[in-house]
Design an enzyme around this catalytic site. Structure first.
Site, mmCIF file in Angstrom:
data_model
loop_
_atom_site.group_PDB
_atom_site.id
_atom_site.type_symbol
_atom_site.label_atom_id
_atom_site.label_comp_id
_atom_site.label_asym_id
_atom_site.label_seq_id
_atom_site.Cartn_x
_atom_site.Cartn_y
_atom_site.Cartn_z
ATOM 1 N N SER A 1 0.779 -1.237 0.000
ATOM 2 C CA SER A 1 0.000 0.000 0.000
ATOM 3 C C SER A 1 0.815 1.294 0.000
ATOM 4 O O SER A 1 0.226 2.366 0.044
ATOM 5 C CB SER A 1 -0.935 0.002 1.209
ATOM 6 N N THR B 1 -8.918 1.739 -2.458
ATOM 7 C CA THR B 1 -8.432 3.074 -2.098
ATOM 8 C C THR B 1 -9.039 4.160 -2.989
ATOM 9 O O THR B 1 -9.384 3.888 -4.148
ATOM 10 C CB THR B 1 -6.889 3.100 -2.262
ATOM 11 N N ASP B 2 -9.076 5.383 -2.466
ATOM 12 C CA ASP B 2 -9.526 6.513 -3.301
ATOM 13 C C ASP B 2 -8.480 6.875 -4.356
ATOM 14 O O ASP B 2 -8.773 7.611 -5.295
ATOM 15 C CB ASP B 2 -9.840 7.739 -2.428
ATOM 16 N N GLU B 3 -7.253 6.342 -4.211
ATOM 17 C CA GLU B 3 -6.188 6.736 -5.147
ATOM 18 C C GLU B 3 -6.444 6.241 -6.570
ATOM 19 O O GLU B 3 -5.839 6.731 -7.523
ATOM 20 C CB GLU B 3 -4.819 6.265 -4.630
ATOM 21 N N TYR C 1 1.230 1.997 -7.513
ATOM 22 C CA TYR C 1 0.345 1.491 -6.451
ATOM 23 C C TYR C 1 -1.115 1.638 -6.854
ATOM 24 O O TYR C 1 -1.887 0.675 -6.846
ATOM 25 C CB TYR C 1 0.597 2.239 -5.130
ATOM 26 N N ALA D 1 -2.407 2.190 -9.733
ATOM 27 C CA ALA D 1 -2.734 1.415 -10.942
ATOM 28 C C ALA D 1 -2.981 -0.044 -10.587
ATOM 29 O O ALA D 1 -3.888 -0.689 -11.133
ATOM 30 C CB ALA D 1 -1.597 1.532 -11.956
ATOM 31 N N SER D 2 -2.203 -0.572 -9.631
ATOM 32 C CA SER D 2 -2.398 -1.980 -9.257
ATOM 33 C C SER D 2 -3.717 -2.161 -8.504
ATOM 34 O O SER D 2 -4.429 -3.145 -8.701
ATOM 35 C CB SER D 2 -1.209 -2.503 -8.428
ATOM 36 N N LYS D 3 -4.094 -1.195 -7.668
ATOM 37 C CA LYS D 3 -5.381 -1.298 -6.963
ATOM 38 C C LYS D 3 -6.539 -1.119 -7.947
ATOM 39 O O LYS D 3 -7.551 -1.813 -7.850
ATOM 40 C CB LYS D 3 -5.472 -0.255 -5.841
ATOM 41 N N LYS E 1 4.471 5.412 6.297
ATOM 42 C CA LYS E 1 3.407 6.377 6.004
ATOM 43 C C LYS E 1 3.646 7.666 6.772
ATOM 44 O O LYS E 1 4.263 7.662 7.853
ATOM 45 C CB LYS E 1 2.056 5.806 6.435
ATOM 46 N N LEU E 2 3.096 8.762 6.244
ATOM 47 C CA LEU E 2 3.436 10.094 6.759
ATOM 48 C C LEU E 2 3.292 10.244 8.279
ATOM 49 O O LEU E 2 4.240 10.692 8.957
ATOM 50 C CB LEU E 2 2.567 11.151 6.059
ATOM 51 N N PRO F 1 10.472 14.939 6.762
ATOM 52 C CA PRO F 1 10.591 15.209 5.328
ATOM 53 C C PRO F 1 9.241 15.554 4.684
ATOM 54 O O PRO F 1 8.357 14.713 4.587
ATOM 55 C CB PRO F 1 11.128 13.880 4.758
ATOM 56 N N ARG G 1 7.789 13.822 -4.521
ATOM 57 C CA ARG G 1 7.529 12.457 -5.019
ATOM 58 C C ARG G 1 7.164 12.560 -6.501
ATOM 59 O O ARG G 1 6.335 13.408 -6.873
ATOM 60 C CB ARG G 1 6.361 11.892 -4.210
HETATM 61 P P1 TYD Z 1 1.385 8.728 2.504
HETATM 62 O O1 TYD Z 1 1.229 8.538 3.979
HETATM 63 O O2 TYD Z 1 2.534 8.047 1.829
HETATM 64 O O3 TYD Z 1 0.012 8.361 1.820
HETATM 65 P P2 TYD Z 1 -0.467 8.530 0.262
HETATM 66 O O4 TYD Z 1 0.702 8.782 -0.597
HETATM 67 O O5 TYD Z 1 -1.072 7.188 0.005
HETATM 68 O O6 TYD Z 1 -1.465 9.634 0.265
HETATM 69 O O7 TYD Z 1 1.556 10.279 2.205
HETATM 70 C C1 TYD Z 1 0.582 11.220 2.592
HETATM 71 C C2 TYD Z 1 0.989 12.564 2.013
HETATM 72 O O8 TYD Z 1 2.202 12.974 2.653
HETATM 73 C C3 TYD Z 1 1.313 12.523 0.531
HETATM 74 O O9 TYD Z 1 0.909 13.751 -0.061
HETATM 75 C C4 TYD Z 1 2.822 12.399 0.478
HETATM 76 C C5 TYD Z 1 3.262 13.157 1.709
HETATM 77 N N1 TYD Z 1 4.500 12.670 2.349
HETATM 78 C C6 TYD Z 1 5.521 13.581 2.661
HETATM 79 O O10 TYD Z 1 5.413 14.813 2.409
HETATM 80 N N2 TYD Z 1 6.647 13.089 3.248
HETATM 81 C C7 TYD Z 1 6.814 11.771 3.539
HETATM 82 O O11 TYD Z 1 7.888 11.376 4.076
HETATM 83 C C8 TYD Z 1 5.758 10.852 3.252
HETATM 84 C C9 TYD Z 1 5.872 9.387 3.554
HETATM 85 C C10 TYD Z 1 4.612 11.353 2.656
#
Ligand code: TYD
Length: 302
Positions: A39, A84-86, A109, A111-113, A148-149, A164, A240
């Site tokens: 995920s 997921t909503d993605e 990710y 695309a696979s979901k 995850k964030l 970050p 990203r």
């Molecule tokens: P994330 O928790 O990876 O979930 P998703 O990408 O599935 O939404 O990220 C949440 C948001 O936070 C996303 O906009 C990317 C951002 N992010 C950062 O800014 N720094 C980080 O280190 C991470 C992991 C995510």
């Protein structure tokens, strides 16, 4: 195998066809709630094939095993696919994802979901397999892996490491407390209409930078640090690739049809989440050792 009253826990890989077929033969499950997935978007960017294997092939193996075990006798059976909503791609500054928004995934990710959602729907049309799908916004809460964030930032604040923030930090997500997601899944499983999709969301949009600042202020209080201490750890880093600008869910269908709504505010959910991580440092220390260090260096230090 762990056996507790009416719950049996079997540990296996959903891409292991022999294992999956054997447990379906042995237990004759009435229904499946399928949550197993790779995920994390950043990992899908570095290792897309792993996502195709687990999320697409794994879902097909489950679908095939489910189908074979009931031989088209579908009375009272259900395959519930959690997604997921993605899959909908990205929103601009306005608008919400509804159940009829076109799929437009941007990361390996999503695309696979999206692909796995399509396979589930196709088995419904082709083989009459009874299914339901839900597409949920970003979850947070206890036990979330610190890739995850939110858990990543909680861990870094505890350790006084940089936070970050990708790009300008203005990327927006709709956050839902994981126990509210679990309640929604329970409700859809018992009361949802077959062949339907339900969007689940928190009615709770946050730009990443605002979320991190809220997290910093709650952490300062809980750690007894002076106001503004954790904010100093914020560090803007390279964006990203293919970063979706905004996700936001219109959850009015599940609200109107099934009566579901989130039970906690974001401030409450975040506070409970931080408390859980502070009380479970052993868990955190265990999961951030070994492989996590390699991942972290590759993703954030290079
Ligand atoms: P994330 O928790 O990876 O979930 P998703 O990408 O599935 O939404 O990220 C949440 C948001 O936070 C996303 O906009 C990317 C951002 N992010 C950062 O800014 N720094 C980080 O280190 C991470 C992991 C995510």
């Amino acid at each position: 195998m762990l056996k507790r009253r009416r719950i049996i826990i079997l540990k296996g890989d959903i891409t292991d066809e022999v294992f999956i077929e054997s447990i379906f033969e042995k237990y004759q499950f009435d229904s499946v709630i399928h949550l197993a997935a790779e995920s994390h978007v950043d990992r899908s960017i570095t290792s897309p094939l792993v996502f195709a294997k687990t999320n697409i092939l794994g879902t097909m193996i489950l679908l095939n095993a489910f189908r074979a075990s009931w031989k088209d006798d579908w009375s009272d059976k259900l395959f519930y696919h959690v997604s997921t909503d993605e899959v909908y791609g990205t929103l601009g500054e306005e608008g919400l994802f509804t159940e009829s928004t076109s799929y437009n995934p941007n990361s390996p990710y999503s695309a696979s979901k999206a692909s796995s959602d399509h396979f589930v729907r196709s088995y419904g049309e082709t083989y009459r397999l009874p299914y339901v799908i839900s597409n949920c916004s970003n979850n947070y809460g206890a036990n979330q892996f610190p890739e995850k964030l939110i858990p990543l930032c909680i861990n870094n604040i505890i350790e006084n490491k940089k936070l970050p923030v990708y790009g300008d930090g203005k990327y927006t997500r709709d956050w839902l407390y994981v126990e509210d997601h679990a309640d929604a899944i329970d409700l859809i499983f018992h009361k949802g209409k077959p062949k339907e999709t339900y969007n689940i969301g928190g009615f709770n949009e946050w730009q990443n930078i605002d979320l991190i600042q809220l997290l910093c202020s709650q952490m300062d209080i809980k750690l007894g640090r002076s106001k503004g201490t954790s904010n100093q750890l914020i560090s803007f880093v390279k964006n990203r690739p293919g970063h979706d600008l905004r996700y936001a869910i219109d959850a009015s269908k599940i609200k109107n049809e099934l009566g579901w709504e989130p039970s906690v505010t974001f401030e409450q959910g975040l506070s409970k989440t931080i408390d859980w991580y502070l009380e479970n440092e052993i868990w955190m220390n265990h999961v951030v050792s070994g492989d996590y260090q390699t991942y972290y260096k590759k993703q954030y230090i290079k």
